[in-house]
Structures are given as C-alpha cells and as structure tokens.
Motif scaffolding. Structure first.
Motif, PDB file in Angstrom:
ATOM      1  N   SER A 122       1.934   8.360   6.764  1.00 26.65           N
ATOM      2  CA  SER A 122       1.670   6.951   6.469  1.00 26.65           C
ATOM      3  C   SER A 122       0.174   6.681   6.437  1.00 26.65           C
ATOM      4  CB  SER A 122       2.346   6.057   7.519  1.00 26.65           C
ATOM      5  OG  SER A 122       1.853   6.350   8.812  1.00 26.65           O
ATOM      6  N   ILE A 123      -0.592   7.423   7.244  1.00 19.58           N
ATOM      7  CA  ILE A 123      -2.059   7.326   7.238  1.00 19.58           C
ATOM      8  C   ILE A 123      -2.595   8.670   6.757  1.00 19.58           C
ATOM      9  CG2 ILE A 123      -4.149   6.917   8.592  1.00 19.58           C
ATOM     10  CD1 ILE A 123      -2.373   5.434  10.616  1.00 19.58           C
ATOM     11  N   GLN A 124      -3.160   8.693   5.565  1.00 23.40           N
ATOM     12  CA  GLN A 124      -3.678   9.956   5.043  1.00 23.40           C
ATOM     13  C   GLN A 124      -5.161  10.122   5.355  1.00 23.40           C
ATOM     14  OE1 GLN A 124      -1.915  10.656   1.284  1.00 23.40           O
ATOM     15  NE2 GLN A 124      -3.130  12.485   0.832  1.00 23.40           N
ATOM     16  N   GLN A 250      -8.193   4.583   0.514  1.00 30.13           N
ATOM     17  CA  GLN A 250      -6.761   4.559   0.185  1.00 30.13           C
ATOM     18  C   GLN A 250      -5.942   5.188   1.303  1.00 30.13           C
ATOM     19  OE1 GLN A 250      -6.018   6.284  -3.672  1.00 30.13           O
ATOM     20  NE2 GLN A 250      -3.807   6.412  -3.360  1.00 30.13           N
ATOM     21  N   ARG A 251      -4.836   4.548   1.675  1.00 29.15           N
ATOM     22  CA  ARG A 251      -3.946   5.037   2.747  1.00 29.15           C
ATOM     23  C   ARG A 251      -4.775   5.374   3.995  1.00 29.15           C
ATOM     24  NH1 ARG A 251       1.172   6.521   0.931  1.00 29.15           N
ATOM     25  NH2 ARG A 251       1.421   7.936   2.677  1.00 29.15           N
TER      26      ARG A 251
END
Length: 268
Positions: A122-124, A250-251
C-alpha cells in the motif's frame, strides 16, 4: 555393440548442482541474479536451511552496498536503537508489509498464471524528510538491516553516487553501467539517500533521465524505495521536474524528522 557416450563437459567455473541439494540450487539461482553467494566464513559453517542461506547472502549484499557508498559504519544501526523522532514503529510496519507482500507474491507463483493475484504494498515510497543531521540516514540504514532480517534483498546508495556510476568508465570495479542499473532496480528495498542533494537547480539530462528510469522501473515492478532528503517537494521538482517529483510522491508517505543536528558539530 553398445557405445558409451562421454559425459558432457562442464564449462570452467561452473559448479554441478546435484538433484536434492537445495542450498546449491539457491546458490546457483543467486549467481544468475548477479549475487555472490560466497561467504567469508568456512563452508562447513553454512546453514542447511535455504531460507537462512539466502538471508546470509542478502546480509552480505546489504553490508557491501553500505561500504561501496562510503557508509560502512552504518551497518551497525538497528530499529530498537532509534528514538521516537526517527519513527521506528512506522519503519517496522513499512518493512513488515513489504515482506508480507513479497511472500504473498512468491506463493502466487505456485498458482496457475491465469489465477494469480499479484499484490503491491500500500506504501511503495517512504520519504524520510528533515534537516541536516536529523537522523534520516541512520533510520533508513536501520530499516534496511531489518528488511534483510525479514528476508528481503535491500541495497543502499546515495542519489549522486548512483548517477556518477552510470557515467562512462565510472562504475565501481567489477561492475558496468548495465549491472549498476540492474543491481539497484531489482532489489526488494532500495534506500536512495540524499535525493537531489547538492545538485544544480536545473538538472542535466543525465540526472533526469537516469533518475526517471530508476524510479519508473521500481514503481512498475512494485518494488519499494525509501528516500532520504533535506529538500522540500518544490526543491526536488526544481531539480527533477514536476512530473518526476510527482512520481517520487506516488504511493508515498512522508516521515518528517525534526530536531537539532545529532552530529553536534563544533560551531565557529
């Protein structure tokens, strides 16, 4: 009359992987990925567990990446030694999710391709932002060490050093620009230290192209990157451009590390 055919010759430098020898099979797989499974200790001390053997190789790769970046002394840092302003619990949860996602995806490889459900964390991107000396790199190094213990391949490199190694004839001994790119694009967790640090406000084509290639390759493959920087989003965008700065964000989750310079330098 029966003829006995001679056994095929084995290319010099290649080892025979005997059926039923899982450690040798893992070693051969790691060699194909460009990793050196050799260890400094004696072969008889190696674990019979394939998972532990792979983890030993990952530990050595992590330590080597720190040393290659001039941060060899950071190999000693661990999450329990961090204070609250360095977000040890956030770092732990981030790495644990990466490890869980990787294991899920490995299990999915056993499922018929049409039925696979490949997951992404979910968190890259995790961005450790703070002033000089706020403990960002120490926290990132501790997260990298924890990632290795969770069975992930983690590597560390500063942004400027990575770009320097991609210049002609500038890669470390034994590496080429291609192998440098592959090494840092394919690891499970990359610590990209000092994003855009001490770079001109208007970046060269080399900086933007190779930074974009690295970040895009890792995003597209679902691999995670932990950035450290003392620059704001607008300052990063001034170097990389708005589009690439947006890709960094992003992410992503930002950990804002504040406080006085932990190095406690003498002032004059």
């Amino acid at each position: 009359m029966s003829l006995t055919m001679p056994a095929p010759a084995i290319p010099e430098g290649r080892k025979v992987v005997r059926a039923g020898d899982p450690v040798a099979a893992v070693a051969e797989m790691l060699r194909r990925r460009g990793l050196d499974p050799a260890r400094a200790d004696h072969p008889e001390d190696r674990s019979d567990s394939t998972d532990e053997y792979q983890r030993d190789v990952f530990r050595q790769a992590w330590v080597n990446s720190l040393a290659l970046s001039g941060h060899g002394d950071y190999a000693r840092y661990r999450l329990p030694a961090l204070d609250g302003e360095q977000f040890p619990d956030h770092l732990r949860r981030y790495v644990e999710e990466l490890a869980k996602t990787r294991q899920h995806n490995r299990d999915q490889l056993k499922v018929p391709e049409a039925q696979r459900n490949i997951a992404r964390p979910s968190i890259q991107h995790l961005i450790a932002h703070g002033s000089v000396g706020s403990g960002k790199t120490v926290a990132a190094a501790a997260a990298g060490a924890f990632a290795v213990e969770c069975g992930l391949m983690a590597r560390f490199v500063s942004h400027s050093m990575y770009l320097s190694w991609l210049q002609p004839n500038n890669a470390p001994a034994g590496l080429t620009p291609v192998s440098v790119r592959e090494r840092y694009e394919r690891c499970d967790l990359l610590i990209l230290d000092d994003l855009c640090n001490e770079m001109d406000e208007y970046a060269t084509n080399h900086v933007r192209t190779h930074t974009s290639n690295l970040i895009t390759a890792r995003l597209n493959s679902g691999r995670a990157t932990l950035f450290t920087t003392n620059l704001s989003f607008d300052q990063v965008a001034a170097v990389l451009g708005d589009r690439l700065a947006s890709r960094v964000g992003q992410r992503a989750v930002v950990l804002r590390m504040v406080g006085n310079d932990r190095r406690k330098p003498q002032m004059w």
